[in-house]
Design a protein around this motif. Structure first.
Motif, PDB file in Angstrom:
ATOM      1  N   GLY A 289       0.671  -1.216  -0.053  1.00  0.00           N
ATOM      2  CA  GLY A 289      -0.018   0.080   0.051  1.00  0.00           C
ATOM      3  C   GLY A 289       0.824   1.316  -0.063  1.00  0.00           C
ATOM      4  N   ARG A 290       2.113   1.134  -0.260  1.00  0.00           N
ATOM      5  CA  ARG A 290       2.802   2.385  -0.167  1.00  0.00           C
ATOM      6  C   ARG A 290       2.628   3.378  -1.338  1.00  0.00           C
ATOM      7  N   THR A 291       3.125   4.478  -1.169  1.00  0.00           N
ATOM      8  CA  THR A 291       2.805   5.491  -2.210  1.00  0.00           C
ATOM      9  C   THR A 291       4.310   6.090  -2.387  1.00  0.00           C
ATOM     10  N   VAL A 292       4.557   6.781  -3.541  1.00  0.00           N
ATOM     11  CA  VAL A 292       5.716   7.466  -3.976  1.00  0.00           C
ATOM     12  C   VAL A 292       6.169   8.372  -2.654  1.00  0.00           C
ATOM     13  N   ALA A 293       5.075   9.129  -2.043  1.00  0.00           N
ATOM     14  CA  ALA A 293       5.531   9.884  -0.885  1.00  0.00           C
ATOM     15  C   ALA A 293       5.749   9.183   0.435  1.00  0.00           C
ATOM     16  N   SER A 294       5.264   8.113   0.770  1.00  0.00           N
ATOM     17  CA  SER A 294       5.468   7.327   1.745  1.00  0.00           C
ATOM     18  C   SER A 294       7.137   7.128   1.958  1.00  0.00           C
ATOM     19  N   HIS A 295       7.820   6.864   0.845  1.00  0.00           N
ATOM     20  CA  HIS A 295       9.488   6.750   1.068  1.00  0.00           C
ATOM     21  C   HIS A 295       9.930   7.974   1.804  1.00  0.00           C
ATOM     22  N   ALA A 296       9.520   9.132   1.686  1.00  0.00           N
ATOM     23  CA  ALA A 296       9.997  10.270   2.221  1.00  0.00           C
ATOM     24  C   ALA A 296       9.868   9.918   3.884  1.00  0.00           C
ATOM     25  N   ALA A 297       8.955   9.506   4.086  1.00  0.00           N
ATOM     26  CA  ALA A 297       8.761   9.152   5.718  1.00  0.00           C
ATOM     27  C   ALA A 297       9.599   8.256   6.027  1.00  0.00           C
ATOM     28  N   ASP A 298       9.910   7.478   5.357  1.00  0.00           N
ATOM     29  CA  ASP A 298      10.887   6.187   5.543  1.00  0.00           C
ATOM     30  C   ASP A 298      12.164   6.866   5.780  1.00  0.00           C
ATOM     31  N   VAL A 299      12.759   7.770   4.614  1.00  0.00           N
ATOM     32  CA  VAL A 299      13.863   8.385   4.900  1.00  0.00           C
ATOM     33  C   VAL A 299      13.940   9.356   6.064  1.00  0.00           C
ATOM     34  N   SER A 300      13.059   9.838   6.446  1.00  0.00           N
ATOM     35  CA  SER A 300      12.942  10.797   7.643  1.00  0.00           C
ATOM     36  C   SER A 300      13.348  10.221   8.835  1.00  0.00           C
ATOM     37  N   GLU A 301      12.637   8.799   9.029  1.00  0.00           N
ATOM     38  CA  GLU A 301      12.657   7.773  10.019  1.00  0.00           C
ATOM     39  C   GLU A 301      14.155   7.389  10.151  1.00  0.00           C
ATOM     40  N   LEU A 302      14.911   7.308   8.792  1.00  0.00           N
ATOM     41  CA  LEU A 302      16.230   6.768   8.961  1.00  0.00           C
ATOM     42  C   LEU A 302      17.117   7.884   9.478  1.00  0.00           C
ATOM     43  N   ALA A 303      16.986   9.079   9.039  1.00  0.00           N
ATOM     44  CA  ALA A 303      17.757  10.237   9.567  1.00  0.00           C
ATOM     45  C   ALA A 303      17.540  10.337  11.177  1.00  0.00           C
ATOM     46  N   ASP A 304      16.448  10.186  11.449  1.00  0.00           N
ATOM     47  CA  ASP A 304      16.255  10.200  13.187  1.00  0.00           C
ATOM     48  C   ASP A 304      16.937   9.031  13.755  1.00  0.00           C
ATOM     49  N   ALA A 305      16.837   7.924  13.122  1.00  0.00           N
ATOM     50  CA  ALA A 305      17.445   6.722  13.803  1.00  0.00           C
ATOM     51  C   ALA A 305      19.062   6.932  13.879  1.00  0.00           C
ATOM     52  N   LEU A 306      19.728   7.539  12.665  1.00  0.00           N
ATOM     53  CA  LEU A 306      21.070   7.859  12.553  1.00  0.00           C
ATOM     54  C   LEU A 306      21.321   9.108  13.312  1.00  0.00           C
ATOM     55  N   GLY A 307      20.554   9.823  13.871  1.00  0.00           N
ATOM     56  CA  GLY A 307      20.929  11.021  14.817  1.00  0.00           C
ATOM     57  C   GLY A 307      21.307  12.039  13.938  1.00  0.00           C
ATOM     58  N   TRP A 308      20.814  12.123  12.589  1.00  0.00           N
ATOM     59  CA  TRP A 308      21.048  13.476  11.887  1.00  0.00           C
ATOM     60  C   TRP A 308      20.261  14.588  12.049  1.00  0.00           C
ATOM     61  N   GLY A 309      20.799  15.892  12.310  1.00  0.00           N
ATOM     62  CA  GLY A 309      19.908  17.014  12.446  1.00  0.00           C
ATOM     63  C   GLY A 309      19.759  17.835  11.228  1.00  0.00           C
ATOM     64  N   ARG A 310      20.724  17.559  10.250  1.00  0.00           N
ATOM     65  CA  ARG A 310      20.323  17.751   8.945  1.00  0.00           C
ATOM     66  C   ARG A 310      21.234  17.194   8.085  1.00  0.00           C
ATOM     67  N   PHE A 311      20.649  17.084   6.765  1.00  0.00           N
ATOM     68  CA  PHE A 311      21.132  16.366   5.619  1.00  0.00           C
ATOM     69  C   PHE A 311      20.791  16.669   4.215  1.00  0.00           C
ATOM     70  N   SER A 312      21.468  16.365   3.449  1.00  0.00           N
ATOM     71  CA  SER A 312      21.172  16.777   1.846  1.00  0.00           C
ATOM     72  C   SER A 312      20.711  15.683   1.015  1.00  0.00           C
ATOM     73  N   ILE A 313      19.832  15.792   0.120  1.00  0.00           N
ATOM     74  CA  ILE A 313      19.058  14.757  -0.695  1.00  0.00           C
ATOM     75  C   ILE A 313      19.931  15.244  -2.086  1.00  0.00           C
ATOM     76  N   LEU A 314      20.137  13.871  -2.699  1.00  0.00           N
ATOM     77  CA  LEU A 314      20.559  14.118  -4.130  1.00  0.00           C
ATOM     78  C   LEU A 314      19.604  12.975  -5.067  1.00  0.00           C
ATOM     79  N   GLY A 315      18.694  13.490  -5.689  1.00  0.00           N
ATOM     80  CA  GLY A 315      17.826  12.857  -6.538  1.00  0.00           C
ATOM     81  C   GLY A 315      18.127  12.637  -7.940  1.00  0.00           C
ATOM     82  N   VAL A 316      18.072  11.540  -8.414  1.00  0.00           N
ATOM     83  CA  VAL A 316      18.212  11.246  -9.897  1.00  0.00           C
ATOM     84  C   VAL A 316      16.964  10.433 -10.460  1.00  0.00           C
ATOM     85  N   SER A 317      16.473  10.693 -11.741  1.00  0.00           N
ATOM     86  CA  SER A 317      15.551  10.164 -12.106  1.00  0.00           C
ATOM     87  C   SER A 317      15.878   9.811 -13.624  1.00  0.00           C
TER      88      SER A 317
END
Length: 97
Positions: A69-97
């Motif tokens: 049931g995931r959507t394209v937008a739900s991946h953003a929530a996964d990345v946010s949780e990853l950042a929290d779990a790794l203790g990142w206060g800030r990070f950048s995104i590089l997107g390629v399509s």
């Protein structure tokens, strides 16, 4: 490859290169699956800049649990949780399509 457990109990895997304390840059690719991402040129740039280059493996690929049931937008929530779990206060995104 490493993994974090997300709040819903799924496992999200990622691969990383560069110093653990380097500034995190998350690479998000447009293709299905997990990309082939290491190249000599990229490794040289990671070393020169001292960044932490992180590739997040999409749900259902490379050890990341599927997410029905995931959507394209739900991946953003996964990345946010990853950042929290790794203790990142800030990070950048590089997107390629």
């Amino acid at each position: 490859m490493a993994a974090v457990e997300l709040q819903d109990g799924r496992r999200l895997t990622y691969s990383a290169a560069g110093p653990a304390r380097g500034y995190p840059i998350v690479y998000l690719h447009g293709a299905i699956g997990s990309p082939r991402w290491r190249t000599p040129a990229l490794d040289a740039l990671i070393g020169e800049l001292g960044i932490r280059f992180v590739v997040v493996h999409r749900p259902g690929f490379a050890g990341s649990d599927a997410h029905s049931g995931r959507t394209v937008a739900s991946h953003a929530a996964d990345v946010s949780e990853l950042a929290d779990a790794l203790g990142w206060g800030r990070f950048s995104i590089l997107g390629v399509s």
